[in-house]
Design a protein around this motif. Structure first.
Motif, PDB file in Angstrom:
ATOM      1  N   LYS A 119       0.624  -1.420   0.043  1.00  0.00           N
ATOM      2  CA  LYS A 119      -0.028  -0.056  -0.229  1.00  0.00           C
ATOM      3  C   LYS A 119       0.928   1.548   0.368  1.00  0.00           C
ATOM      4  O   LYS A 119       1.434   1.239   1.084  1.00  0.00           O
ATOM      5  CB  LYS A 119      -0.496  -0.181   1.449  1.00  0.00           C
ATOM      6  N   ASP A 121       1.987   5.291   0.802  1.00  0.00           N
ATOM      7  CA  ASP A 121       1.432   6.719   1.986  1.00  0.00           C
ATOM      8  C   ASP A 121       0.586   7.649   1.181  1.00  0.00           C
ATOM      9  O   ASP A 121       0.368   7.969   1.939  1.00  0.00           O
ATOM     10  CB  ASP A 121       2.802   7.189   1.914  1.00  0.00           C
ATOM     11  N   GLN A 140      -3.177   7.990   1.592  1.00  0.00           N
ATOM     12  CA  GLN A 140      -3.217   6.354   2.392  1.00  0.00           C
ATOM     13  C   GLN A 140      -3.073   5.404   3.908  1.00  0.00           C
ATOM     14  O   GLN A 140      -3.071   4.617   3.639  1.00  0.00           O
ATOM     15  CB  GLN A 140      -2.301   5.427   0.695  1.00  0.00           C
ATOM     16  N   GLY A 141      -2.619   6.530   3.745  1.00  0.00           N
ATOM     17  CA  GLY A 141      -2.643   6.396   5.852  1.00  0.00           C
ATOM     18  C   GLY A 141      -1.891   7.543   6.675  1.00  0.00           C
ATOM     19  O   GLY A 141      -1.920   9.064   5.383  1.00  0.00           O
ATOM     20  N   SER A 142      -1.199   7.855   7.514  1.00  0.00           N
ATOM     21  CA  SER A 142      -1.122   8.451   8.054  1.00  0.00           C
ATOM     22  C   SER A 142       0.073   9.636   8.202  1.00  0.00           C
ATOM     23  O   SER A 142      -0.117  11.242   7.875  1.00  0.00           O
ATOM     24  CB  SER A 142      -0.841   8.774   9.736  1.00  0.00           C
ATOM     25  N   ARG A 143       1.208   9.130   7.136  1.00  0.00           N
ATOM     26  CA  ARG A 143       2.009   9.337   6.512  1.00  0.00           C
ATOM     27  C   ARG A 143       1.933  10.320   5.443  1.00  0.00           C
ATOM     28  O   ARG A 143       2.042  11.515   5.307  1.00  0.00           O
ATOM     29  CB  ARG A 143       3.106   8.582   6.397  1.00  0.00           C
ATOM     30  N   GLU A 145      -1.219  11.539   4.962  1.00  0.00           N
ATOM     31  CA  GLU A 145      -2.040  13.149   4.950  1.00  0.00           C
ATOM     32  C   GLU A 145      -1.070  13.442   5.543  1.00  0.00           C
ATOM     33  O   GLU A 145      -1.227  15.204   5.611  1.00  0.00           O
ATOM     34  CB  GLU A 145      -2.357  12.668   5.930  1.00  0.00           C
TER      35      GLU A 145
END
Length: 156
Positions: A119, A121, A140-143, A145
């Motif tokens: 997946k 980032d 696609q995730g906190s990083r 974002e």
């Protein structure tokens, strides 16, 4: 954050934006680059790799599938999966080894590796416009974002 769309007026703007991506990512993570042929995926990759400190040529790895870059204590891998026939080919080249550790992996045509690739980032979709390029950044995730927030603040 659901994503952000930014506009780049020309090739230099794409390269400059790539350099900013290099700073924000600190040379780590997985970024998918999507868009039609000629959209600017390699141009953006060039900006990112040069932003990490690489001073030589940045060529498209269309025939080699991957071009590695060792830049001081940073490692970057630029993939172009356009000519990939079957995602299973990635297993034979040891694709999973590239995603271990603290490297930045840039993947053009990631849909060709569906089911094998990790997946991302961040996914960046590049669309040509009448005068420039539109870039849709989808975390696609906190990083991812955190990267989008930092990039959107500067380039809106």
């Amino acid at each position: 954050m659901s994503g952000v769309t930014l506009f780049m007026a020309d090739e230099q703007a794409m390269v400059d934006f790539g350099a900013r991506i290099a700073e924000v990512t600190e040379g780590r993570g997985v970024i998918f680059l999507e868009g039609d042929l000629g959209a600017g995926k390699t141009t953006l990759s060039r900006g990112i790799i040069r932003g990490l400190g690489h001073r030589g040529a940045v060529k498209s790895p269309t025939f080699t599938l991957v071009e590695p870059y060792e830049i001081g204590d940073k490692r970057a891998f630029h993939f172009d999966l356009y000519r990939l026939v079957d995602p299973e080919e990635l297993e034979y080249m040891g694709i999973r080894d590239y995603f271990d550790g603290d490297a930045l992996c840039l993947l053009e045509w990631p849909q060709k590796g569906a089911g094998i690739l990790p997946k991302p980032d961040l996914t960046i979709t590049i669309s040509p416009q009448a005068s420039g390029r539109s870039l849709n950044l989808l975390p696609q995730g906190s990083r991812g974002e955190a990267w989008c927030v930092a990039l959107a603040l500067e380039f809106k």
